[in-house]
Motif scaffolding. Structure first.
Motif, PDB file in Angstrom:
ATOM      1  N   ASN A  59      48.715  57.754  22.657  1.00  0.00           N
ATOM      2  CA  ASN A  59      48.976  56.489  23.331  1.00  0.00           C
ATOM      3  C   ASN A  59      49.771  56.635  24.496  1.00  0.00           C
ATOM      4  OD1 ASN A  59      48.623  55.737  19.966  1.00  0.00           O
ATOM      5  ND2 ASN A  59      47.414  54.601  21.267  1.00  0.00           N
ATOM      6  N   ILE A  60      49.565  57.629  25.063  1.00  0.00           N
ATOM      7  CA  ILE A  60      50.496  58.014  26.483  1.00  0.00           C
ATOM      8  C   ILE A  60      50.502  56.765  27.294  1.00  0.00           C
ATOM      9  CG2 ILE A  60      50.724  59.280  28.614  1.00  0.00           C
ATOM     10  CD1 ILE A  60      49.852  61.642  26.993  1.00  0.00           C
ATOM     11  N   ASP A  61      49.446  56.174  27.620  1.00  0.00           N
ATOM     12  CA  ASP A  61      49.429  55.024  28.652  1.00  0.00           C
ATOM     13  C   ASP A  61      48.617  53.924  28.022  1.00  0.00           C
ATOM     14  OD1 ASP A  61      50.270  56.348  31.116  1.00  0.00           O
ATOM     15  OD2 ASP A  61      48.413  57.264  30.955  1.00  0.00           O
ATOM     16  N   TRP A  62      47.386  54.048  27.431  1.00  0.00           N
ATOM     17  CA  TRP A  62      46.562  52.909  27.031  1.00  0.00           C
ATOM     18  C   TRP A  62      45.776  53.545  25.782  1.00  0.00           C
ATOM     19  CZ3 TRP A  62      41.174  52.020  26.591  1.00  0.00           C
ATOM     20  CH2 TRP A  62      41.003  50.726  26.317  1.00  0.00           C
ATOM     21  N   PRO A  63      45.745  52.511  24.724  1.00  0.00           N
ATOM     22  CA  PRO A  63      46.643  51.558  24.381  1.00  0.00           C
ATOM     23  C   PRO A  63      47.979  51.835  24.160  1.00  0.00           C
ATOM     24  CG  PRO A  63      44.743  51.555  22.823  1.00  0.00           C
ATOM     25  CD  PRO A  63      44.662  52.795  23.277  1.00  0.00           C
ATOM     26  N   SER A  64      49.006  51.080  24.385  1.00  0.00           N
ATOM     27  CA  SER A  64      50.484  51.452  24.352  1.00  0.00           C
ATOM     28  C   SER A  64      50.823  51.908  23.314  1.00  0.00           C
ATOM     29  CB  SER A  64      51.223  50.432  24.870  1.00  0.00           C
ATOM     30  OG  SER A  64      51.278  49.235  24.379  1.00  0.00           O
ATOM     31  N   GLN A  73      44.649  44.816  23.483  1.00  0.00           N
ATOM     32  CA  GLN A  73      44.159  45.986  24.352  1.00  0.00           C
ATOM     33  C   GLN A  73      43.438  45.840  25.712  1.00  0.00           C
ATOM     34  OE1 GLN A  73      41.838  48.356  21.854  1.00  0.00           O
ATOM     35  NE2 GLN A  73      43.310  48.399  20.240  1.00  0.00           N
ATOM     36  N   LYS A  74      42.882  44.549  25.827  1.00  0.00           N
ATOM     37  CA  LYS A  74      41.800  44.580  27.072  1.00  0.00           C
ATOM     38  C   LYS A  74      43.023  43.837  28.184  1.00  0.00           C
ATOM     39  CE  LYS A  74      37.787  42.589  24.783  1.00  0.00           C
ATOM     40  NZ  LYS A  74      36.985  41.477  24.671  1.00  0.00           N
ATOM     41  N   THR A  75      43.980  43.225  27.523  1.00  0.00           N
ATOM     42  CA  THR A  75      45.045  42.663  28.627  1.00  0.00           C
ATOM     43  C   THR A  75      45.682  44.028  29.200  1.00  0.00           C
ATOM     44  OG1 THR A  75      45.256  40.588  27.446  1.00  0.00           O
ATOM     45  CG2 THR A  75      47.131  41.193  29.009  1.00  0.00           C
ATOM     46  N   GLU A  76      46.085  44.982  28.390  1.00  0.00           N
ATOM     47  CA  GLU A  76      46.887  46.108  28.875  1.00  0.00           C
ATOM     48  C   GLU A  76      45.852  46.864  29.785  1.00  0.00           C
ATOM     49  OE1 GLU A  76      50.034  47.341  25.342  1.00  0.00           O
ATOM     50  OE2 GLU A  76      48.310  48.790  25.813  1.00  0.00           O
ATOM     51  N   LEU A  77      44.684  47.018  29.519  1.00  0.00           N
ATOM     52  CA  LEU A  77      43.552  47.745  30.522  1.00  0.00           C
ATOM     53  C   LEU A  77      43.605  47.105  31.455  1.00  0.00           C
ATOM     54  CD1 LEU A  77      41.914  50.323  30.919  1.00  0.00           C
ATOM     55  CD2 LEU A  77      40.039  48.798  29.813  1.00  0.00           C
ATOM     56  N   ILE A  78      43.528  45.767  31.722  1.00  0.00           N
ATOM     57  CA  ILE A  78      43.501  44.941  32.838  1.00  0.00           C
ATOM     58  C   ILE A  78      44.497  45.027  33.923  1.00  0.00           C
ATOM     59  CG2 ILE A  78      43.352  42.763  33.907  1.00  0.00           C
ATOM     60  CD1 ILE A  78      41.549  41.899  31.725  1.00  0.00           C
ATOM     61  N   GLY A  79      45.653  45.408  33.003  1.00  0.00           N
ATOM     62  CA  GLY A  79      47.085  45.632  33.844  1.00  0.00           C
ATOM     63  C   GLY A  79      46.976  46.982  34.737  1.00  0.00           C
ATOM     64  N   TRP A  80      46.419  48.037  33.952  1.00  0.00           N
ATOM     65  CA  TRP A  80      46.425  49.334  34.643  1.00  0.00           C
ATOM     66  C   TRP A  80      45.334  49.256  35.780  1.00  0.00           C
ATOM     67  CZ3 TRP A  80      50.298  51.804  33.839  1.00  0.00           C
ATOM     68  CH2 TRP A  80      50.691  51.921  32.486  1.00  0.00           C
ATOM     69  N   LEU A  81      44.129  48.427  35.624  1.00  0.00           N
ATOM     70  CA  LEU A  81      43.084  48.421  36.687  1.00  0.00           C
ATOM     71  C   LEU A  81      43.804  47.539  37.962  1.00  0.00           C
ATOM     72  CD1 LEU A  81      39.904  47.557  34.547  1.00  0.00           C
ATOM     73  CD2 LEU A  81      40.861  49.723  35.343  1.00  0.00           C
ATOM     74  N   ASP A  82      44.326  46.317  37.613  1.00  0.00           N
ATOM     75  CA  ASP A  82      45.071  45.496  38.789  1.00  0.00           C
ATOM     76  C   ASP A  82      46.172  46.461  39.229  1.00  0.00           C
ATOM     77  OD1 ASP A  82      43.562  43.631  38.127  1.00  0.00           O
ATOM     78  OD2 ASP A  82      44.972  42.521  36.930  1.00  0.00           O
ATOM     79  N   ASP A  83      46.817  47.505  38.362  1.00  0.00           N
ATOM     80  CA  ASP A  83      47.886  48.343  39.301  1.00  0.00           C
ATOM     81  C   ASP A  83      47.047  49.203  40.228  1.00  0.00           C
ATOM     82  OD1 ASP A  83      49.935  47.639  37.759  1.00  0.00           O
ATOM     83  OD2 ASP A  83      50.448  49.603  36.817  1.00  0.00           O
ATOM     84  N   ALA A 131      35.934  48.494  29.705  1.00  0.00           N
ATOM     85  CA  ALA A 131      36.443  49.178  31.107  1.00  0.00           C
ATOM     86  C   ALA A 131      35.447  49.472  32.144  1.00  0.00           C
ATOM     87  CB  ALA A 131      36.966  50.589  30.399  1.00  0.00           C
ATOM     88  N   VAL A 132      34.531  49.789  31.959  1.00  0.00           N
ATOM     89  CA  VAL A 132      33.488  50.087  32.774  1.00  0.00           C
ATOM     90  C   VAL A 132      33.283  48.750  33.859  1.00  0.00           C
ATOM     91  CG1 VAL A 132      31.027  50.312  33.447  1.00  0.00           C
ATOM     92  CG2 VAL A 132      32.027  51.921  31.955  1.00  0.00           C
ATOM     93  N   ALA A 133      32.949  47.579  32.973  1.00  0.00           N
ATOM     94  CA  ALA A 133      32.542  46.220  33.784  1.00  0.00           C
ATOM     95  C   ALA A 133      33.757  45.748  34.496  1.00  0.00           C
ATOM     96  CB  ALA A 133      32.574  45.064  32.528  1.00  0.00           C
TER      97      ALA A 133
END
Length: 520
Positions: A59-64, A73-83, A131-133
Motif C-alpha cells: 500500500n505504498i500509493d494506492w490503495p493507501s 478506493q475509487k476516490t483515491e485512484l481518481i485523485g492520482w489520475l487527476d494529479d 482504472a482503465v476507464a
C-alpha cells in the motif's frame, strides 16, 4: 469510404491548411520577431512520455491502506489520475500484480491482499476496469505494472490461499531474503506468470505491460537462491548457473513479447531496470560506474540485450542518482543508455527518484530542490531521451522542497503528445471530418466527426493569426490539448483575435493524421 474520396479529402485538406499557413505566414510578425523565434523550445517538446509509478505493494500509493470501501478506493485512484492531469502527464504506471495476485478478477491468481487486507477478498468492484476507464476518460495511457516472480513479502507459504498456484505447486517456490519467489528456472512457473499477465492483456484495454527491476532477487549477503536442483534438471547446454539464469529471464521477455503482440500488437511492453547493466571494470561495454549491483550478473537480467534485440518497446532505467555522484553519475548513465537504444525502435525514458528529494541519501545533492529539474535539463542534450517516469506518486504529490512544483513550472507548462511508435501501428488515422468552430459565451467551440476506426485520441492546436503567429508545430507552443472526445471549448480565446485551429487524429501508437484547419 471509396479510395478516390479519401484522396480527394486528403488533397483538399492539405491545400486548405497550406493556404491558411501561407496566409498566416504573410502576416507581419510582431516587432523584432524573426525566424529564429520559431526554433523548437526544448522546455516545451511536442512529444514526451510523462508518468508516475502508482505502487500498490504494501500500500505504498494506492490503495493507501487495506480495507477501504470500493468508493473510497475509487476516490483515491481518481485523485492520482487527476494529479497526472494537473501535472500534464500523459500516462500512469499502475501496479496491478504486486505479489502473484491480482487487481482484477483473474482466472489465474487470487485477489490481492492489498485491496481488502485478505488475499482472495473481493473488493466489490473491478479495480482494473475502473482504472482503465477513468484513465482513458482523461486521455491518459494506463500501463499495467506486473511483478513477475515475487510471491509474498513474507516467508509463510501456508499464509497463501489453499487454492493459490504456489500452494498447489510448492516445488516451484524458493524462500530467499525474507520473501517467497517463483523459481524462474521452472518452465511451468514461467508459463503461469505469462498466463497471469496475458489474462489482463486479453480482457482489459491496457496500453502497456510494464515490469520494474525485479527478476531474480537482489543479492542478500550470506544467502543462496536455492535453484541448484532446478539447474541440474533444466540446465543442459548452459555451462554455468549464471548463463542458465539469464536465459530463463530472456525466455520470459521473449515469450511475453510474442504473446502480447499476437494478442494486441498495439500494446507496449516496457521494462524499468536497475540502471547499471554492468560496470566498465567488469565489461568494456558497460557504463562508467562502480555500482555494487549489476543487473547482468546479480539479477540475471541482460537488459542491454533486450534493447538490442528489440524484445521490448521501451526501457526506463532507474537512474536514481544525482548528477556528479561518482559511483553512478546521472550525467554518465543517461548517455550510456542513449547509446544502447540508438539505431533501434526501443524508446528510452528515464526513471526519476522523486522519493529521494529532501533527503541526503547517498548524496547531499538530494537536498537541492533543483536536482530533478536539472535532470530534465540534462535530458534535453540527449536526443534519444523521450520522457521520464517518477517514483512514486505519493512523493510527487508531497512536493518536498517544492521540487515537483519547480519541475512542472519549468518543464511541463504545456501538454505533450506521447512519443510515436510507428513500429507498432504504422498507418496514420484518416483526418477528422466536418471540423467547425463557433464563438460562444464560454469561448470558441470546436466540433468534428471521426472518420477513422483506428483513431484513439485527438490533438487540438491554435495559432493566433492576429498576433502573426506563423511557427510550425515543432514544439508544443500551439498545442492546446489532447482528448478522446470530438468537442472542445477553447476557454482561453480572446475576443477580437482571429485564430487558426487545427485538429489531428492519433492512433494507439500516437501516429498522427494530417491536420484539418478552421478559422474563428
Amino acid at each position: 469510404m471509396k479510395a478516390w474520396r479519401i484522396v480527394s479529402l486528403l488533397t483538399a485538406s492539405a491545400c486548405l491548411l497550406a493556404g491558411a499557413l501561407t496566409s498566416t505566414a504573410t502576416a507581419a510578425p510582431p516587432a523584432g520577431e524573426t525566424a529564429s523565434s520559431c526554433t523548437a523550445n526544448p522546455q516545451t517538446p511536442l512529444r514526451q512520455f510523462r508518468a508516475s509509478w502508482v505502487a500498490s505493494v504494501v500500500n505504498i500509493d494506492w490503495p493507501s491502506k487495506t480495507g477501504l470501501t470500493a468508493e473510497q478506493q475509487k476516490t483515491e485512484l481518481i485523485g492520482w489520475l487527476d494529479d497526472a492531469v494537473r501535472q500534464r502527464h500523459n500516462a500512469v504506471i499502475l501496479q496491478i500484480r504486486p505479489t502473484a495476485d491480482a487487481f482484477w478478477p483473474s482466472k489465474v491468481e487470487p485477489w490481492s491482499q492489498y485491496l481488502t487486507g485478505t488475499q482472495g477478498g473481493d473488493p466489490g468492484y473491478d479495480p482494473l476496469a475502473f482504472a482503465v476507464a477513468e484513465a482513458h476518460k482523461r486521455n491518459l495511457e494506463l500501463h499495467g505494472w506486473f511483478n513477475p516472480y515475487r510471491l509474498s513479502m513474507g516467508t509463510n507459504l501456508n499464509a497463501l490461499l489453499p487454492t493459490h498456484p504456489a500452494r498447489l505447486h510448492p516445488e516451484w517456490v524458493v524462500t530467499y531474503g525474507g520473501k517467497l519467489y517463483y523459481n524462474p528456472g521452472i518452465p511451468a512457473a514461467r508459463k503461469l506468470v505469462e498466463d497471469a499477465i496475458m489474462d489482463a492483456v486479453a480482457n482489459y484495454d491496457l496500453d502497456g505491460v510494464h515490469f520494474d527491476d525485479y527478476f531474480y532477487p537482489y543479492p542478500v549477503a550470506g544467502q543462496v537462491f536455492d535453484d541448484a536442483a532446478t539447474y541440474a534438471q533444466y540446465g543442459a547446454g548452459f555451462p554455468t548457473l549464471a548463463e542458465w539464469r539469464r536465459n530463463n529471464i530472456n525466455l520470459l521477455i521473449q515469450e511475453l513479447q510474442q504473446r502480447i503482440k499476437a494478442a494486441k500488437p498495439w500494446v507496449k511492453f516496457g521494462v524499468s531496470p536497475f540502471a547499471v547493466w554492468r560496470n566498465k571494470a567488469t565489461d568494456p561495454q558497460g557504463s562508467d560506474t562502480t555500482a555494487g549491483v549489476q543487473t547482468y550478473d546479480d539479477l540475471a537480467a541482460d537488459t542491454r540485450r533486450w534493447v538490442r534485440e528489440e524484445w521490448i518497446d521501451y526501457i526506463v532505467p532507474q537512474v536514481y542518482w544525482a548528477g556528479g555522484f561518482a559511483p553512478a553519475d546521472y550525467n554518465k548513465l543517461v548517455p550510456w543508455w542513449a547509446e544502447q537504444v540508438r539505431g533501434t525502435d526501443v524508446h528510452l525514458y528515464i526513471g526519476q527518484a522523486t522519493y529521494k528529494v529532501g533527503t541526503s541519501a547517498q548524496s547531499p545533492d538530494w537536498s537541492d530542490p533543483k536536482e530533478l529539474s536539472d535532470h530534465l535539463a540534462f535530458n534535453t542534450t540527449v536526443p534519444e531521451v523521450k520522457g521520464d517516469i517518477f517514483f512514486s506518486a505519493k512523493d510527487v504529490r508531497a512536493d518536498r522542497l517544492g521540487a515537483t512544483s519547480l519541475l512542472n513550472s519549468t518543464w511541463y507548462t504545456r501538454p505533450a503528445l506521447l512519443p510515436a511508435m510507428p513500429s507498432l501501428v504504422s498507418r496514420a488515422p484518416l483526418p477528422v471530418h466536418a471540423l467547425r468552430s463557433d464563438r460562444t459565451s464560454t469561448g470558441v467551440r470546436l466540433q468534428w466527426t471521426p472518420t477513422s476506426a483506428n483513431t484513439t485520441s485527438y490533438a487540438i492546436y491554435r495559432r493566433d493569426v492576429t498576433a502573426g503567429d506563423w511557427c510550425p508545430d515543432n514544439d508544443a507552443r500551439n498545442l492546446l490539448a489532447t482528448q478522446r472526445g470530438t468537442t472542445f471549448v477553447d476557454t482561453t480565446a480572446v475576443d477580437g483575435h482571429r485564430y487558426l485551429y487545427t485538429v489531428t487524429a492519433l492512433n494507439r501508437a500516437a501516429v498522427q493524421s494530417i491536420p484539418i484547419p478552421t478559422f474563428s
